[in-house]
Design a protein around this motif. Structure first.
Motif, mmCIF file in Angstrom:
data_model
loop_
_atom_site.group_PDB
_atom_site.id
_atom_site.type_symbol
_atom_site.label_atom_id
_atom_site.label_comp_id
_atom_site.label_asym_id
_atom_site.label_seq_id
_atom_site.Cartn_x
_atom_site.Cartn_y
_atom_site.Cartn_z
ATOM 1 N N HIS A 56 0.907 3.832 -11.960
ATOM 2 C CA HIS A 56 0.175 5.008 -12.438
ATOM 3 C C HIS A 56 -1.035 5.299 -11.550
ATOM 4 C CE1 HIS A 56 -1.131 8.023 -15.271
ATOM 5 N NE2 HIS A 56 -2.348 7.510 -15.243
ATOM 6 N N ALA A 57 -1.621 4.251 -10.969
ATOM 7 C CA ALA A 57 -2.788 4.436 -10.096
ATOM 8 C C ALA A 57 -2.402 4.843 -8.688
ATOM 9 C CB ALA A 57 -3.620 3.154 -10.067
ATOM 10 N N GLY A 58 -1.086 4.738 -8.334
ATOM 11 C CA GLY A 58 -0.652 5.225 -7.029
ATOM 12 C C GLY A 58 -0.031 4.211 -6.103
ATOM 13 N N ALA A 59 0.279 2.989 -6.580
ATOM 14 C CA ALA A 59 0.886 1.963 -5.727
ATOM 15 C C ALA A 59 2.134 1.406 -6.401
ATOM 16 C CB ALA A 59 -0.104 0.836 -5.448
ATOM 17 N N ASP A 60 3.256 1.479 -5.715
ATOM 18 C CA ASP A 60 4.530 1.002 -6.268
ATOM 19 C C ASP A 60 4.854 -0.347 -5.627
ATOM 20 O OD1 ASP A 60 6.994 0.637 -7.377
ATOM 21 O OD2 ASP A 60 7.776 2.617 -6.858
ATOM 22 N N VAL A 61 4.604 -1.425 -6.357
ATOM 23 C CA VAL A 61 4.858 -2.784 -5.880
ATOM 24 C C VAL A 61 5.899 -3.409 -6.806
ATOM 25 C CG1 VAL A 61 3.834 -5.021 -5.293
ATOM 26 C CG2 VAL A 61 2.468 -2.931 -5.097
ATOM 27 N N SER A 62 6.927 -4.018 -6.242
ATOM 28 C CA SER A 62 8.013 -4.554 -7.053
ATOM 29 C C SER A 62 7.537 -5.709 -7.928
ATOM 30 C CB SER A 62 9.168 -5.043 -6.163
ATOM 31 O OG SER A 62 8.831 -6.278 -5.556
ATOM 32 N N THR A 99 -2.078 2.360 -0.954
ATOM 33 C CA THR A 99 -1.386 3.581 -1.368
ATOM 34 C C THR A 99 -0.736 4.314 -0.196
ATOM 35 O OG1 THR A 99 -3.472 4.813 -1.208
ATOM 36 C CG2 THR A 99 -2.878 3.908 -3.356
ATOM 37 N N ALA A 100 -1.289 4.173 1.015
ATOM 38 C CA ALA A 100 -0.777 4.921 2.163
ATOM 39 C C ALA A 100 0.374 4.192 2.845
ATOM 40 C CB ALA A 100 -1.912 5.183 3.161
ATOM 41 N N ASP A 101 0.170 2.935 3.226
ATOM 42 C CA ASP A 101 1.206 2.160 3.931
ATOM 43 C C ASP A 101 1.061 0.697 3.527
ATOM 44 O OD1 ASP A 101 3.156 1.237 5.625
ATOM 45 O OD2 ASP A 101 1.904 1.316 7.428
ATOM 46 N N PRO A 102 1.639 0.305 2.393
ATOM 47 C CA PRO A 102 1.395 -1.037 1.859
ATOM 48 C C PRO A 102 2.136 -2.160 2.576
ATOM 49 C CG PRO A 102 2.930 0.144 0.459
ATOM 50 C CD PRO A 102 2.463 1.129 1.489
ATOM 51 N N GLU A 103 3.141 -1.835 3.398
ATOM 52 C CA GLU A 103 4.002 -2.866 3.978
ATOM 53 C C GLU A 103 3.228 -3.957 4.724
ATOM 54 O OE1 GLU A 103 8.045 -4.292 4.813
ATOM 55 O OE2 GLU A 103 7.254 -2.791 3.470
ATOM 56 N N LEU A 133 0.151 -4.932 4.455
ATOM 57 C CA LEU A 133 -0.676 -5.692 3.518
ATOM 58 C C LEU A 133 0.172 -6.647 2.690
ATOM 59 C CD1 LEU A 133 -3.369 -6.211 2.016
ATOM 60 C CD2 LEU A 133 -2.771 -4.289 0.513
ATOM 61 N N LEU A 134 1.300 -6.163 2.166
ATOM 62 C CA LEU A 134 2.152 -7.002 1.320
ATOM 63 C C LEU A 134 2.647 -8.222 2.086
ATOM 64 C CD1 LEU A 134 4.295 -4.326 -0.574
ATOM 65 C CD2 LEU A 134 2.252 -5.530 -1.379
ATOM 66 N N LEU A 135 3.123 -8.014 3.306
ATOM 67 C CA LEU A 135 3.646 -9.135 4.079
ATOM 68 C C LEU A 135 2.545 -10.118 4.468
ATOM 69 C CD1 LEU A 135 6.383 -7.672 6.449
ATOM 70 C CD2 LEU A 135 6.651 -9.265 4.546
ATOM 71 N N ASP A 136 1.414 -9.581 4.904
ATOM 72 C CA ASP A 136 0.312 -10.454 5.297
ATOM 73 C C ASP A 136 -0.129 -11.349 4.137
ATOM 74 O OD1 ASP A 136 -1.968 -11.287 7.050
ATOM 75 O OD2 ASP A 136 -3.110 -10.294 5.469
ATOM 76 N N ARG A 137 -0.259 -10.768 2.949
ATOM 77 C CA ARG A 137 -0.731 -11.533 1.798
ATOM 78 C C ARG A 137 0.367 -12.407 1.199
ATOM 79 N NH1 ARG A 137 -5.852 -9.505 0.703
ATOM 80 N NH2 ARG A 137 -6.578 -8.866 2.771
ATOM 81 N N SER A 196 10.521 -9.035 6.239
ATOM 82 C CA SER A 196 9.971 -9.647 7.450
ATOM 83 C C SER A 196 11.017 -10.014 8.491
ATOM 84 C CB SER A 196 9.187 -10.910 7.076
ATOM 85 O OG SER A 196 10.074 -11.915 6.599
ATOM 86 N N GLY A 197 12.259 -10.267 8.045
ATOM 87 C CA GLY A 197 13.280 -10.763 8.958
ATOM 88 C C GLY A 197 13.055 -12.203 9.375
ATOM 89 N N GLU A 198 12.211 -12.926 8.646
ATOM 90 C CA GLU A 198 11.829 -14.283 9.020
ATOM 91 C C GLU A 198 12.928 -15.285 8.631
ATOM 92 O OE1 GLU A 198 10.798 -17.124 10.627
ATOM 93 O OE2 GLU A 198 9.049 -15.775 10.803
ATOM 94 N N VAL A 199 13.654 -15.793 9.649
ATOM 95 C CA VAL A 199 14.797 -16.685 9.380
ATOM 96 C C VAL A 199 14.350 -18.059 8.894
ATOM 97 C CG1 VAL A 199 16.270 -15.495 11.030
ATOM 98 C CG2 VAL A 199 14.878 -17.451 11.797
ATOM 99 N N ARG A 200 13.103 -18.423 9.120
ATOM 100 C CA ARG A 200 12.642 -19.742 8.673
ATOM 101 C C ARG A 200 12.589 -19.851 7.149
ATOM 102 N NH1 ARG A 200 7.407 -20.270 12.527
ATOM 103 N NH2 ARG A 200 7.558 -17.989 12.305
ATOM 104 N N LEU A 201 12.688 -18.720 6.475
ATOM 105 C CA LEU A 201 12.738 -18.752 5.017
ATOM 106 C C LEU A 201 14.130 -19.091 4.478
ATOM 107 C CD1 LEU A 201 10.586 -15.756 3.719
ATOM 108 C CD2 LEU A 201 10.162 -18.200 3.367
ATOM 109 N N ASP A 202 15.146 -18.997 5.314
ATOM 110 C CA ASP A 202 16.521 -19.158 4.817
ATOM 111 C C ASP A 202 16.766 -20.498 4.126
ATOM 112 O OD1 ASP A 202 17.062 -16.624 5.667
ATOM 113 O OD2 ASP A 202 18.135 -17.220 7.483
ATOM 114 N N PRO A 203 16.346 -21.637 4.706
ATOM 115 C CA PRO A 203 16.575 -22.907 3.997
ATOM 116 C C PRO A 203 15.819 -22.990 2.668
ATOM 117 C CG PRO A 203 16.055 -23.303 6.315
ATOM 118 C CD PRO A 203 15.761 -21.868 6.044
#
Length: 352
Positions: free
Chosen positions: A24-30, A183-187, A189-193, A271-278
């Motif tokens: 409602h405030a303007g940010a759509d985060v899953s 609100t403008a480009d969250p990608e 920020l989301l990955l960094d955090r 992220s495409g980070e393959v180290r997360l696969d295991p």
């Protein structure tokens, strides 16, 4: 008044509520991302409130911690208040709604009109987006029907309750202004955090915080569950009630491991980070292991009923089932220690 709100019910009450407030405030985060950024994964053992009852065993952090952590990660101010009484809480909620804020409210499910369960649990969260003289308009989890209406009196009783697990009467939440980068480009920020949140969550689960938390708490539950048949002889239903809590009570199933797995998958996809696969593979197995334990608990009351000797075999079959649950949970504790250890290694390597 009633705000225009896109109701998107989730599997867990706190992430459903926070998601509604943010959208409602303007940010759509899953929802999985909110759960992960909130460092919501854990295991906690809460002592039984009285002899002859099971402990409260939950796979997440304490109530409110998730929202605080997620908002801190997103750079959003989470404003919390606890009013003196129900009238003051209702007045404050009306003021916030008029100002355009969706309000997060903690409630006791016993008093909610639409809840079928009639037990006191006061650590539930709902998003309030409308209020008039007779009706409150709220968003709850998908299991509870998503967007619902309830009487104002029901809401008053639910939010003012001092009964049940972790009561926080007349507590409510709302958000401060959102930062532009969310609100403008969250990608970015989301990955960094996300990496830092994973690292912190893994450290928390692995840390020695006493016998009630993390891996130690899980090992304690594994050791005690085989003794439940004798301790709970007067109420066979208490054992499957634990299984129902892990599967249905706002946990997203499998005691939150499924929701955390969805978070890991989302970060991997973004992220495409393959180290997360295991790590993802380990959590996929953990989700299956938890689900099998839940099935054992749910079938506890029926153990022995299919045998010709029925009642005579029941106690023995139930004891065997609890022994199996204890052994499975002990193995899950080993597997979680390894999985979170691997997650800590990966995220430390990535995030520093």
């Amino acid at each position: 008044m009633r705000l225009a709100l896109q109701a998107r019910p989730g599997v867990h009450c706190e992430t459903t509520t926070l998601g509604a407030m943010l959208r409602h405030a303007g940010a759509d985060v899953s929802e999985p991302m909110l759960f992960g950024l909130g460092q919501g994964i854990d295991f906690q053992y809460w002592e039984p409130p009285a002899p002859g009852l099971t402990p409260m065993l939950t796979g997440r952090t304490g109530a409110g911690e998730l929202a605080r952590n997620a908002c801190a990660a997103l750079g959003v101010e989470l404003r919390e208040s606890q009013e003196a009484d129900q009238a003051a809480a209702e007045q404050r909620a009306a003021e916030l709604l008029r100002a355009g804020s969706v309000v997060g409210v903690t409630v006791d499910i016993y008093y909610l009109d639409y809840f079928t369960s009639k037990s006191h649990f006061a650590a539930h969260c709902i998003a309030l987006y409308g209020l008039d003289d007779t009706t409150a308009y709220v968003v709850d989890t998908e299991q509870q029907g998503g967007a619902r209406e309830l009487s104002v009196e029901s809401l008053r009783l639910a939010r003012g309750s001092t009964e049940g697990f972790m009561p926080s009467p007349n507590r409510q939440l709302h958000l401060g202004p959102l930062p532009e980068r969310l609100t403008a480009d969250p990608e970015p920020l989301l990955l960094d955090r996300a990496w830092g949140a994973m690292r912190s969550a893994a450290r928390t689960v692995l840390d020695d915080r006493g016998p009630r938390f993390g891996i130690a708490g899980l090992r304690r539950a594994a050791a005690e569950i085989p003794g439940w048949r004798e301790a709970l002889a007067s109420d066979v239903e208490l054992v499957p009630a634990t299984g129902r809590f892990w599967r249905y009570a706002g946990t997203g199933g499998t005691n939150f491991r499924g929701l955390y797995l969805d978070f890991l998958r989302e970060v991997r996809s973004r992220s495409g980070e393959v180290r997360l696969d295991p790590v993802i593979g380990a959590f996929e197995q953990l989700r299956q292991d938890w689900d099998e334990v839940i099935e054992l608990l749910l079938g506890y009351g029926d153990a022995g009923n299919s045998n010709s000797n029925g009642a005579a075999d029941g106690p023995r079959q139930r004891q065997q089932r609890l022994d199996t649950v204890g052994a499975r949970l002990a193995a899950i504790a080993d597997a979680e220690q390894a999985a979170f250890g691997r997650l800590l290694d990966v995220t430390t390597d990535i995030a520093g």
